[in-house]
Write an enzyme that holds these catalytic residues in place. Structure first.
Site, PDB file in Angstrom:
ATOM      1  N   ASP A 287       0.853  -1.189   0.000  1.00 27.27           N
ATOM      2  CA  ASP A 287       0.000   0.000   0.000  1.00 27.27           C
ATOM      3  C   ASP A 287       0.892   1.243   0.000  1.00 27.27           C
ATOM      4  OD1 ASP A 287      -3.262   0.154   1.505  1.00 27.27           O
ATOM      5  OD2 ASP A 287      -2.235   1.747   0.383  1.00 27.27           O
TER       6      ASP A 287
ATOM      7  N   HIS B   6     -11.105  -2.284   3.795  1.00 21.03           N
ATOM      8  CA  HIS B   6     -10.956  -1.894   5.209  1.00 21.03           C
ATOM      9  C   HIS B   6     -11.691  -0.610   5.548  1.00 21.03           C
ATOM     10  CE1 HIS B   6      -8.130   0.457   2.969  1.00 21.03           C
ATOM     11  NE2 HIS B   6      -7.989   1.253   4.003  1.00 21.03           N
ATOM     12  N   ASP B   7     -12.225   0.062   4.508  1.00 17.84           N
ATOM     13  CA  ASP B   7     -12.992   1.300   4.740  1.00 17.84           C
ATOM     14  C   ASP B   7     -14.488   1.080   4.590  1.00 17.84           C
ATOM     15  OD1 ASP B   7     -10.645   3.399   2.892  1.00 17.84           O
ATOM     16  OD2 ASP B   7     -10.687   2.835   5.016  1.00 17.84           O
TER      17      ASP B   7
ATOM     18  N   ASP C 184      -2.943   4.816  -2.207  1.00 21.11           N
ATOM     19  CA  ASP C 184      -3.912   5.506  -1.366  1.00 21.11           C
ATOM     20  C   ASP C 184      -4.213   6.905  -1.925  1.00 21.11           C
ATOM     21  OD1 ASP C 184      -5.218   5.247   1.298  1.00 21.11           O
ATOM     22  OD2 ASP C 184      -4.137   7.097   1.681  1.00 21.11           O
TER      23      ASP C 184
ATOM     24  N   GLU D 112      -6.439   4.398  -5.705  1.00 18.95           N
ATOM     25  CA  GLU D 112      -7.723   4.739  -5.076  1.00 18.95           C
ATOM     26  C   GLU D 112      -8.127   6.109  -5.606  1.00 18.95           C
ATOM     27  OE1 GLU D 112      -7.707   5.691  -0.924  1.00 18.95           O
ATOM     28  OE2 GLU D 112      -9.601   4.704  -0.586  1.00 18.95           O
TER      29      GLU D 112
HETATM   30  O1  TEU Z   1      -9.241   6.282   2.109  1.00 18.43           O
HETATM   31  C1  TEU Z   1      -9.688   7.469   1.482  1.00 18.43           C
HETATM   32  C2  TEU Z   1     -11.081   7.776   1.893  1.00 18.43           C
HETATM   33  O2  TEU Z   1     -11.728   8.646   1.403  1.00 18.43           O
HETATM   34  C3  TEU Z   1     -11.654   6.939   2.974  1.00 18.43           C
HETATM   35  O3  TEU Z   1     -10.820   7.166   4.053  1.00 18.43           O
HETATM   36  C4  TEU Z   1     -13.041   7.321   3.396  1.00 18.43           C
HETATM   37  O4  TEU Z   1     -13.083   7.217   4.795  1.00 18.43           O
HETATM   38  C5  TEU Z   1     -14.016   6.317   2.874  1.00 18.43           C
HETATM   39  O5  TEU Z   1     -13.950   6.396   1.513  1.00 18.43           O
HETATM   40  C6  TEU Z   1     -15.396   6.569   3.410  1.00 18.43           C
HETATM   41  O6  TEU Z   1     -15.747   7.899   3.346  1.00 18.43           O
HETATM   42  C7  TEU Z   1      -7.841   6.045   2.165  1.00 18.43           C
HETATM   43  C8  TEU Z   1      -7.614   4.818   3.030  1.00 18.43           C
HETATM   44  O7  TEU Z   1      -8.244   3.693   2.416  1.00 18.43           O
HETATM   45  C9  TEU Z   1      -8.182   5.107   4.395  1.00 18.43           C
HETATM   46  O8  TEU Z   1      -8.130   3.950   5.227  1.00 18.43           O
HETATM   47  C10 TEU Z   1      -7.383   6.239   5.009  1.00 18.43           C
HETATM   48  O9  TEU Z   1      -7.982   6.618   6.243  1.00 18.43           O
HETATM   49  C11 TEU Z   1      -7.376   7.466   4.084  1.00 18.43           C
HETATM   50  O10 TEU Z   1      -7.161   7.166   2.716  1.00 18.43           O
HETATM   51  C12 TEU Z   1      -6.233   8.387   4.493  1.00 18.43           C
HETATM   52  O11 TEU Z   1      -5.019   7.725   4.220  1.00 18.43           O
END
Ligand code: TEU
Ligand code: CA
Length: 506
Positions: free
Chosen positions: A98, A331-332, A200, A255
């Protein structure tokens, strides 16, 4: 395997902290992943995406990196990582790490040096701005984790930008030294055998250098928006491709939070030499009330007709221009059977129905740990949740702006919050579901005695065995890789049906 191995692959995402603990400290580790390579091979997956395991103060569970080149001791050592990569390769499994390159932790050496002065090597590694005349933030940009996207630094007498937590300062990609430092990190892990990158929020790395206010229709103090697809995004990503991805043959899936299918062509069209695939968020919003100030906490029943429309919009618009990354969980994101299905009476049916829909499409399917056994959301109480996105948005929306009640926030949290995906993996019905012999870092889902790998594998309704079949189908039927997808009954809210057929097939 060919250069484009990822087109015929099924990729499994591991959230290491919650996968398997082998040293009794209650936190999943690299040796835990190594120990489960046979399990993953049995499932049939081709590659692992491992969420961040670098040195981190864990403010955002590792998405706040303090040293890109050092494995955090809580997960193991760099030697453990090298061994895991080699063992995975010996199992015929590739490893994707990642890359969190939009921001670092405020504990990184880079930031500590940067905040010290305005004229050292690291001064311009981040985005620093003077206060406005009245001392306020440079503009009205909001953080995804509540509050302003700017935090004032006494030492430097300036504000620094952070799209996420104030402990996650955004890197200044306008600075070629920053870009080269990130490319060097990528080369370092390539030298350790890493096969590719999940990137990310890679579409956030370019900022409008005028730093204009965001439109503010609701009259809020801070407005979250315009964080993606900035003016130099394609230029930076193409440079990364030419500096690292192409010469080192590394796969890439970025992403892309605000991506729509048409504009994504310019990110994944192979002739543009940028990324191989992107994760869009568009289909993740079908259970979100549009336009609410409460964002993802304003929930509605999932609109399945809209889900079908979005998925097939991407199938159609990337056809001939790029390749889809297919996912429902990560994970989100919450557990699909709970979020969009019926995890009480029809957990198996919900898990397998959504899996069928996803794995039959054109693109590369991603399986998130626990999805293969139909894990569900836990019904936690508010103080059980630990995720910074939830805790900061509770403060912002319930306590400060009072735009949602605590009761409705909890209802939304139980349905869609990121914590739902982060409860420890449920291996068996023994202590702590076999995840750890110690005190788990995060609460387990209380249903682990009935929902776990051992129980699933011995069940006549095994979700794991269903995923095995889907993955085997993809590996043995070219049509699932090459056939065009055509949606049937687009307006039917109960039936999700489509065909796959070769272009010249009658
Ligand atoms: O996620 C980006 C992001 O927008 C998500 O965190 C958001 O919370 C989700 O789409 C729901 O709204 C990435 C990572 O996957 C996340 O775990 C991190 O917290 C974030 O970036 C910051 O690095
Ligand atoms: Ca451990």
């Amino acid at each position: 395997m060919t250069q484009e191995w990822w087109k015929n692959a099924v990729i499994y995402q591991i959230y290491p902290k919650s996968f398997l603990d082998t040293n009794g400290d209650g936190v999943g580790d690299l040796n835990g992943i190594d120990r489960k390579l046979d399990y993953l091979k049995k499932l049939g997956i081709d590659a692992l995406w491992i969420s961040p395991v670098y040195l981190s103060p864990q403010i955002d569970n590792g998405y706040d990196i303090a040293d890109y080149r050092k494995i955090d001791p809580m997960f193991g050592s760099n030697t453990d990582m090298k061994k895991l990569i080699s063992d995975a390769h010996n199992h015929g499994i590739k490893v994707i790490m990642d890359l969190v390159a939009n921001h670092t932790s405020d504990q990184s050496l880079w930031f500590k040096e940067s905040q010290k002065s305005r004229d050292n090597y690291f001064s311009d590694f981040y985005i620093w701005k003077d206060p406005q005349k009245d001392g306020s933030e440079p503009n009205n940009w909001g953080s995804n984790f509540g509050g302003s996207a700017w935090t004032y630094c006494e030492e430097r007498q300036q504000y620094y930008l952070h799209y996420y937590g104030k402990q996650q300062p955004d890197l200044n990609w306008e600075n070629p030294k920053v870009r080269q430092a990130i490319y060097d990190v990528m080369r370092y892990w390539k030298a350790h055998g890493v096969d590719g990158w999940r990137m990310d929020v890679i579409t956030s790395i370019s900022k409008n250098q005028d730093f204009p206010n965001n439109d503010n229709p609701h009259g809020l103090k801070y407005v979250v928006g315009n964080q993606n697809n900035g003016p130099r995004m394609h230029e930076f990503i193409h440079e990364m491709n030419q500096e690292v991805l192409e010469p080192f043959h590394m796969m890439s899936v970025g992403e892309a939070p605000d991506s729509k299918s048409k504009d994504t062509r310019s990110l994944v069209d192979p002739t543009r030499k940028e990324l191989n695939m992107v994760f869009t968020f568009e289909h993740m919003h079908v259970d979100r009330k549009p336009g609410s100030v409460n964002g993802r906490w304003a929930i509605q029943p999932a609109n399945i007709v809209e889900l079908k429309r979005i998925l097939f919009d991407w199938q159609k618009n990337l056809e001939g221009h790029g390749w889809n990354a297919l996912y429902f969980e990560n994970h989100d994101r919450a557990r699909t059977p709970s979020r969009w299905g019926n995890d009480k009476e029809y957990r198996y049916e919900s898990a397998t129905a959504f899996a069928t829909v996803l794995h039959g499409l054109k693109g590369t399917p991603f399986v998130y740990q626990g999805e293969e056994i139909g894990m569900t959301n836990p019904e936690f109480n508010l103080d059980d949740y630990e995720d910074i996105e939830l805790t900061t948005n509770y403060k912002k929306l319930v306590e400060n702006e009072k735009t949602i009640s605590s009761k409705d926030f909890l209802k939304a949290a139980r349905k869609i919050s990121r914590d739902n995906a982060r409860t420890p993996m449920q291996w068996n019905d023994k202590l702590n579901a076999g995840f750890t012999s110690g005190k788990p870092w995060f609460k387990l889902n209380p249903n682990y005695p009935s929902v776990n790998v051992d129980k699933d594998l011995s069940s006549s309704k095994s979700v794991f065995k269903y995923y095995q079949k889907l993955i085997r189908l993809r590996h043995t039927n070219d049509i699932l890789e090459f056939g065009d997808a055509k949606l049937l009954m687009p307006d039917d809210k109960d039936i999700f049906a489509y065909t796959r057929q070769y272009k010249n097939q009658k």
